[in-house]
Design a protein around this motif. Sequence first.
Motif, PDB file in Angstrom:
ATOM      1  N   HIS A  25      32.569  57.250  55.629  1.00  0.00           N
ATOM      2  CA  HIS A  25      32.629  57.127  54.175  1.00  0.00           C
ATOM      3  C   HIS A  25      33.655  56.094  53.728  1.00  0.00           C
ATOM      4  CE1 HIS A  25      32.088  58.426  50.065  1.00  0.00           C
ATOM      5  NE2 HIS A  25      33.394  58.451  49.929  1.00  0.00           N
ATOM      6  N   SER A  26      34.636  55.806  54.558  1.00  0.00           N
ATOM      7  CA  SER A  26      35.740  54.951  54.148  1.00  0.00           C
ATOM      8  C   SER A  26      35.309  53.539  53.775  1.00  0.00           C
ATOM      9  CB  SER A  26      36.806  54.904  55.235  1.00  0.00           C
ATOM     10  OG  SER A  26      36.298  54.223  56.369  1.00  0.00           O
ATOM     11  N   HIS A  27      34.191  53.075  54.243  1.00  0.00           N
ATOM     12  CA  HIS A  27      33.762  51.714  53.929  1.00  0.00           C
ATOM     13  C   HIS A  27      33.326  51.556  52.477  1.00  0.00           C
ATOM     14  CE1 HIS A  27      29.852  53.575  54.731  1.00  0.00           C
ATOM     15  NE2 HIS A  27      29.344  52.621  53.970  1.00  0.00           N
ATOM     16  N   HIS A  28      33.154  52.635  51.751  1.00  0.00           N
ATOM     17  CA  HIS A  28      32.733  52.572  50.356  1.00  0.00           C
ATOM     18  C   HIS A  28      33.876  52.311  49.390  1.00  0.00           C
ATOM     19  CE1 HIS A  28      28.663  53.753  51.243  1.00  0.00           C
ATOM     20  NE2 HIS A  28      29.121  54.757  51.970  1.00  0.00           N
ATOM     21  N   HIS A  29      35.091  52.447  49.835  1.00  0.00           N
ATOM     22  CA  HIS A  29      36.232  52.322  48.939  1.00  0.00           C
ATOM     23  C   HIS A  29      36.851  50.939  49.025  1.00  0.00           C
ATOM     24  CE1 HIS A  29      36.092  56.531  47.959  1.00  0.00           C
ATOM     25  NE2 HIS A  29      35.968  56.802  49.228  1.00  0.00           N
ATOM     26  N   HIS A  30      37.337  50.463  47.898  1.00  0.00           N
ATOM     27  CA  HIS A  30      38.038  49.185  47.852  1.00  0.00           C
ATOM     28  C   HIS A  30      39.482  49.381  48.269  1.00  0.00           C
ATOM     29  CE1 HIS A  30      34.794  47.121  45.825  1.00  0.00           C
ATOM     30  NE2 HIS A  30      34.697  48.124  44.983  1.00  0.00           N
ATOM     31  N   ALA A  31      40.011  48.375  48.900  1.00  0.00           N
ATOM     32  CA  ALA A  31      41.439  48.406  49.199  1.00  0.00           C
ATOM     33  C   ALA A  31      42.179  47.944  47.953  1.00  0.00           C
ATOM     34  CB  ALA A  31      41.751  47.491  50.376  1.00  0.00           C
ATOM     35  N   GLY A  32      43.229  48.639  47.578  1.00  0.00           N
ATOM     36  CA  GLY A  32      43.993  48.223  46.407  1.00  0.00           C
ATOM     37  C   GLY A  32      43.396  48.745  45.117  1.00  0.00           C
ATOM     38  N   THR A  33      43.764  48.062  44.034  1.00  0.00           N
ATOM     39  CA  THR A  33      43.332  48.520  42.724  1.00  0.00           C
ATOM     40  C   THR A  33      41.930  48.034  42.387  1.00  0.00           C
ATOM     41  OG1 THR A  33      44.313  46.598  41.659  1.00  0.00           O
ATOM     42  CG2 THR A  33      45.700  48.565  41.865  1.00  0.00           C
ATOM     43  N   HIS A  34      41.369  48.627  41.395  1.00  0.00           N
ATOM     44  CA  HIS A  34      40.037  48.273  40.903  1.00  0.00           C
ATOM     45  C   HIS A  34      40.091  46.859  40.318  1.00  0.00           C
ATOM     46  CE1 HIS A  34      36.433  48.447  38.445  1.00  0.00           C
ATOM     47  NE2 HIS A  34      36.068  49.508  39.157  1.00  0.00           N
ATOM     48  N   PRO A  35      39.046  46.063  40.499  1.00  0.00           N
ATOM     49  CA  PRO A  35      39.091  44.683  39.989  1.00  0.00           C
ATOM     50  C   PRO A  35      39.251  44.589  38.470  1.00  0.00           C
ATOM     51  CG  PRO A  35      36.896  45.237  40.817  1.00  0.00           C
ATOM     52  CD  PRO A  35      37.804  46.364  41.193  1.00  0.00           C
ATOM     53  N   TRP A  36      38.818  45.602  37.758  1.00  0.00           N
ATOM     54  CA  TRP A  36      38.937  45.601  36.300  1.00  0.00           C
ATOM     55  C   TRP A  36      39.888  46.704  35.833  1.00  0.00           C
ATOM     56  CZ3 TRP A  36      32.961  45.310  36.246  1.00  0.00           C
ATOM     57  CH2 TRP A  36      32.568  43.987  36.459  1.00  0.00           C
ATOM     58  N   LEU A  85      32.458  51.195  27.977  1.00  0.00           N
ATOM     59  CA  LEU A  85      33.094  50.175  28.815  1.00  0.00           C
ATOM     60  C   LEU A  85      33.719  50.806  30.056  1.00  0.00           C
ATOM     61  CD1 LEU A  85      33.894  47.227  29.251  1.00  0.00           C
ATOM     62  CD2 LEU A  85      35.950  47.682  27.900  1.00  0.00           C
ATOM     63  N   ILE A  86      34.386  51.918  29.904  1.00  0.00           N
ATOM     64  CA  ILE A  86      34.981  52.595  31.057  1.00  0.00           C
ATOM     65  C   ILE A  86      33.886  52.984  32.056  1.00  0.00           C
ATOM     66  CG2 ILE A  86      36.082  54.754  31.795  1.00  0.00           C
ATOM     67  CD1 ILE A  86      38.008  54.433  29.449  1.00  0.00           C
ATOM     68  N   THR A  87      32.769  53.467  31.557  1.00  0.00           N
ATOM     69  CA  THR A  87      31.674  53.863  32.438  1.00  0.00           C
ATOM     70  C   THR A  87      31.137  52.667  33.217  1.00  0.00           C
ATOM     71  OG1 THR A  87      31.066  55.685  30.973  1.00  0.00           O
ATOM     72  CG2 THR A  87      29.381  54.918  32.519  1.00  0.00           C
ATOM     73  N   LEU A  88      30.850  51.580  32.520  1.00  0.00           N
ATOM     74  CA  LEU A  88      30.276  50.413  33.198  1.00  0.00           C
ATOM     75  C   LEU A  88      31.305  49.677  34.058  1.00  0.00           C
ATOM     76  CD1 LEU A  88      27.852  48.895  30.533  1.00  0.00           C
ATOM     77  CD2 LEU A  88      27.332  50.408  32.453  1.00  0.00           C
ATOM     78  N   ALA A  89      32.505  49.492  33.549  1.00  0.00           N
ATOM     79  CA  ALA A  89      33.531  48.791  34.324  1.00  0.00           C
ATOM     80  C   ALA A  89      33.931  49.608  35.549  1.00  0.00           C
ATOM     81  CB  ALA A  89      34.751  48.487  33.458  1.00  0.00           C
ATOM     82  N   PRO A  97      30.890  42.942  31.904  1.00  0.00           N
ATOM     83  CA  PRO A  97      31.468  41.801  31.180  1.00  0.00           C
ATOM     84  C   PRO A  97      30.821  41.569  29.804  1.00  0.00           C
ATOM     85  CG  PRO A  97      31.176  41.237  33.480  1.00  0.00           C
ATOM     86  CD  PRO A  97      30.485  42.555  33.259  1.00  0.00           C
ATOM     87  N   LYS A  98      29.512  41.794  29.691  1.00  0.00           N
ATOM     88  CA  LYS A  98      28.845  41.640  28.388  1.00  0.00           C
ATOM     89  C   LYS A  98      29.358  42.687  27.406  1.00  0.00           C
ATOM     90  CE  LYS A  98      24.592  39.539  30.010  1.00  0.00           C
ATOM     91  NZ  LYS A  98      23.136  39.659  30.112  1.00  0.00           N
ATOM     92  N   LEU A  99      29.535  43.899  27.889  1.00  0.00           N
ATOM     93  CA  LEU A  99      30.058  44.955  27.019  1.00  0.00           C
ATOM     94  C   LEU A  99      31.516  44.672  26.670  1.00  0.00           C
ATOM     95  CD1 LEU A  99      29.646  47.528  25.462  1.00  0.00           C
ATOM     96  CD2 LEU A  99      30.135  48.811  27.559  1.00  0.00           C
ATOM     97  N   ALA A 100      32.266  44.118  27.615  1.00  0.00           N
ATOM     98  CA  ALA A 100      33.666  43.761  27.335  1.00  0.00           C
ATOM     99  C   ALA A 100      33.745  42.732  26.217  1.00  0.00           C
ATOM    100  CB  ALA A 100      34.343  43.243  28.604  1.00  0.00           C
ATOM    101  N   ALA A 101      32.806  41.794  26.200  1.00  0.00           N
ATOM    102  CA  ALA A 101      32.781  40.796  25.120  1.00  0.00           C
ATOM    103  C   ALA A 101      32.539  41.467  23.772  1.00  0.00           C
ATOM    104  CB  ALA A 101      31.707  39.750  25.410  1.00  0.00           C
ATOM    105  N   LEU A 102      31.659  42.430  23.735  1.00  0.00           N
ATOM    106  CA  LEU A 102      31.419  43.182  22.505  1.00  0.00           C
ATOM    107  C   LEU A 102      32.642  44.010  22.132  1.00  0.00           C
ATOM    108  CD1 LEU A 102      29.558  44.202  20.234  1.00  0.00           C
ATOM    109  CD2 LEU A 102      28.748  45.954  21.850  1.00  0.00           C
ATOM    110  N   CYS A 103      33.283  44.596  23.135  1.00  0.00           N
ATOM    111  CA  CYS A 103      34.476  45.408  22.878  1.00  0.00           C
ATOM    112  C   CYS A 103      35.608  44.589  22.270  1.00  0.00           C
ATOM    113  CB  CYS A 103      34.949  46.099  24.161  1.00  0.00           C
ATOM    114  SG  CYS A 103      33.999  47.578  24.539  1.00  0.00           S
ATOM    115  N   VAL A 104      35.677  43.310  22.592  1.00  0.00           N
ATOM    116  CA  VAL A 104      36.690  42.456  21.956  1.00  0.00           C
ATOM    117  C   VAL A 104      36.489  42.511  20.451  1.00  0.00           C
ATOM    118  CG1 VAL A 104      37.492  40.089  21.628  1.00  0.00           C
ATOM    119  CG2 VAL A 104      37.019  40.922  23.937  1.00  0.00           C
ATOM    120  N   ASP A 105      35.257  42.313  20.002  1.00  0.00           N
ATOM    121  CA  ASP A 105      34.960  42.330  18.564  1.00  0.00           C
ATOM    122  C   ASP A 105      35.201  43.705  17.947  1.00  0.00           C
ATOM    123  OD1 ASP A 105      34.218  39.665  18.738  1.00  0.00           O
ATOM    124  OD2 ASP A 105      32.081  40.100  18.900  1.00  0.00           O
ATOM    125  N   VAL A 106      34.762  44.746  18.629  1.00  0.00           N
ATOM    126  CA  VAL A 106      34.911  46.105  18.101  1.00  0.00           C
ATOM    127  C   VAL A 106      36.393  46.471  18.013  1.00  0.00           C
ATOM    128  CG1 VAL A 106      34.397  48.552  18.509  1.00  0.00           C
ATOM    129  CG2 VAL A 106      32.641  46.822  18.931  1.00  0.00           C
TER     130      VAL A 106
END
Length: 143
Positions: A25-36, A85-89, A97-106
């Motif tokens: 299972h360990s191959h499914h996890h990223h090393a370090g923090t989440h990219p976003w 955004l939390i769900t998709l990111a 990223p498309k939702l993040a662009a909308l979130c900037v405006d919101v």
Amino acid sequence: MNRREALFATGALIAAGAAVAAEEHSHHHHAGTHPWQAVLDTAGICIEKGEICLTHCIMLLGEGDKTMAACATSVREMLASCRALITLAGAESKFAPKLAALCVDVCKNCEAECKKHATKHTPCKECMDSCAECAKACKAMIG
């Protein structure tokens, strides 16, 4: 084999199986923090501060202060967009990223509405500040 030996052997097999499963299972996890991670963090704070601000707005609206209606509406919109955004990111979705662009405006809209009340109401100021930070993180995410 007595009962004690059988229990020990069973325990050893279970432990070995769990170790193999963990290794597979360990191959499914990223090393370090989440990219976003910055977006996840700031959107989470926006949700926290927004819930408090929305409750404050609703209480004031209930007391007859109709000037809080636009603030409540903008906070409600921000809460919906930040949750999505939390769900998709969090899932590293290609749509994040498309939702993040909308979130900037919101978030900018919510920030502007809360700013109208920030000197008088602490929940509005805190929501305003969190929206500014979230918009900044979203901009960084989308480049």
